[in-house]
Design a protein around this motif. Structure first.
Motif, PDB file in Angstrom:
ATOM      1  N   ARG A   1       0.703  -1.771   0.144  1.00 37.28           N
ATOM      2  CA  ARG A   1       0.076  -0.168  -0.511  1.00 37.28           C
ATOM      3  C   ARG A   1       0.789   1.252  -0.222  1.00 37.28           C
ATOM      4  O   ARG A   1       0.509   2.358  -0.937  1.00 37.28           O
ATOM      5  N   LYS A   2       2.133   0.916   0.640  1.00 32.51           N
ATOM      6  CA  LYS A   2       2.605   2.693   0.626  1.00 32.51           C
ATOM      7  C   LYS A   2       3.906   2.717   0.734  1.00 32.51           C
ATOM      8  O   LYS A   2       4.951   1.994   2.075  1.00 32.51           O
TER       9      LYS A   2
ATOM     10  N   VAL B   1      16.953   0.867  -1.547  1.00 34.81           N
ATOM     11  CA  VAL B   1      18.803   1.494  -1.950  1.00 34.81           C
ATOM     12  C   VAL B   1      18.373   0.966  -3.027  1.00 34.81           C
ATOM     13  O   VAL B   1      20.201   1.060  -4.014  1.00 34.81           O
ATOM     14  N   VAL B   2      17.548   0.670  -3.751  1.00 39.25           N
ATOM     15  CA  VAL B   2      17.143   1.130  -5.753  1.00 39.25           C
ATOM     16  C   VAL B   2      15.823   1.453  -5.990  1.00 39.25           C
ATOM     17  O   VAL B   2      16.135   1.532  -7.502  1.00 39.25           O
ATOM     18  N   GLN B   3      15.587   2.470  -5.339  1.00 40.81           N
ATOM     19  CA  GLN B   3      14.748   3.321  -5.538  1.00 40.81           C
ATOM     20  C   GLN B   3      15.558   3.800  -7.322  1.00 40.81           C
ATOM     21  O   GLN B   3      14.439   4.328  -7.782  1.00 40.81           O
TER      22      GLN B   3
ATOM     23  N   LYS C   1       5.862   4.405 -11.076  1.00 41.93           N
ATOM     24  CA  LYS C   1       5.881   5.366 -11.355  1.00 41.93           C
ATOM     25  C   LYS C   1       5.623   6.419 -10.196  1.00 41.93           C
ATOM     26  O   LYS C   1       5.734   7.906 -10.035  1.00 41.93           O
ATOM     27  N   ASP C   2       5.012   5.825  -8.932  1.00 42.82           N
ATOM     28  CA  ASP C   2       4.289   6.548  -8.092  1.00 42.82           C
ATOM     29  C   ASP C   2       4.918   6.594  -7.176  1.00 42.82           C
ATOM     30  O   ASP C   2       4.248   6.143  -5.889  1.00 42.82           O
ATOM     31  N   LYS C   3       6.326   6.924  -6.909  1.00 41.28           N
ATOM     32  CA  LYS C   3       7.317   6.821  -5.976  1.00 41.28           C
ATOM     33  C   LYS C   3       6.420   8.402  -4.594  1.00 41.28           C
ATOM     34  O   LYS C   3       6.578   8.856  -4.621  1.00 41.28           O
ATOM     35  N   THR C   4       6.468   6.949  -3.865  1.00 37.66           N
ATOM     36  CA  THR C   4       6.575   8.022  -2.105  1.00 37.66           C
ATOM     37  C   THR C   4       7.676   8.715  -1.847  1.00 37.66           C
ATOM     38  O   THR C   4       8.621   8.686  -2.333  1.00 37.66           O
ATOM     39  N   LYS C   5       7.231   9.822  -1.316  1.00 36.97           N
ATOM     40  CA  LYS C   5       8.493  10.640  -0.387  1.00 36.97           C
ATOM     41  C   LYS C   5       8.410  10.633   0.799  1.00 36.97           C
ATOM     42  O   LYS C   5       7.151  10.404   1.633  1.00 36.97           O
ATOM     43  N   ALA C   6       9.649  11.895   1.356  1.00 36.73           N
ATOM     44  CA  ALA C   6      10.258  11.637   2.798  1.00 36.73           C
ATOM     45  C   ALA C   6       8.862  12.217   2.936  1.00 36.73           C
ATOM     46  O   ALA C   6       8.443  13.424   2.817  1.00 36.73           O
TER      47      ALA C   6
END
Length: 211
Positions: free
Chosen positions: A190-191, A198-200, A206-211
């Protein structure tokens, strides 16, 4: 992800998890097989809690058969689908006695002929128990195969076959452990925890989460 990036993908996972291991508790090949059968649609933590007492009582096919289906059912009743799983554990134990001299066979077809054992379970046993380079595709591995682009496929078998073709030595033995653990704790359904992945930068999600 480009196929040429796959060695780097696994090199980073290997560096972050030098000694990956499955999280199911077992004491021998037989209890490994039973634990994996019980783990279908259940958490490893929940299975370990149930099998702690079960394996103290029955760590061989003979002892499991002696315990009986009802006795097995009583020990694993906290696990989902426990009635059918207890039936399978009893039946596979009897079949190991009858056909395999009480030994877990090192053959995928023979394993899959046992009650409750599918391709994924057989691959886990062959990998963990016999040290074979097998790719057990559970929900985590299937998700990562498609999400990252390392081994996209419409079903588990497609993902498995692509991993088998694409994962290079020396990463083949531990590949499915890295993918499962990465999917369980970082690349969650889900998130996903993209900021701590380490491989981002290699991942095509496409919908990478942000800090």
């Amino acid at each position: 992800m480009k196929v040429s990036q796959i060695p780097e993908f696994f090199a980073r996972l290997a560096e972050s998890m030098p000694n990956p291991e499955g999280e199911l508790d077992y004491v021998n090949m037989f209890t490994l097989l039973v634990a994996v059968v019980l783990s279908a649609q259940a958490t490893d933590k929940g299975v370990n809690k149930a099998t702690k007492t079960l394996f103290q009582l029955a760590d061989t096919p003979e002892k499991m058969v002696a315990l009986g289906e009802e006795g097995i059912r009583e020990k694993v009743k906290t696990i989902g689908l426990y009635r059918n799983k207890a039936k399978n554990v009893y039946a596979l134990s009897q079949k190991l006695i009858d056909l395999h001299n009480s030994e877990v066979p090192q053959d995928r077809d023979a394993l899959m002929a046992l009650p409750g054992v599918g391709r994924k379970t057989a691959n886990v046993v062959l990998n963990i128990g016999f040290g074979e380079a097998r790719f057990a595709v559970d929900t985590h591995v299937f998700r990562l195969g498609n999400r990252t682009g390392i081994a996209p496929g419409k079903n588990e078998l497609e993902v498995e076959k692509k991993l088998d073709r694409r994962v290079p030595d020396p990463y083949r033995i531990n590949a499915h452990h890295w993918l499962i653990l990465h999917g369980r704790y970082v690349c969650k359904a889900r998130k996903p925890d993209c900021p701590n992945c380490v491989v981002q930068d290699l991942c095509r999600y496409k919908d990478k989460t942000k800090a």
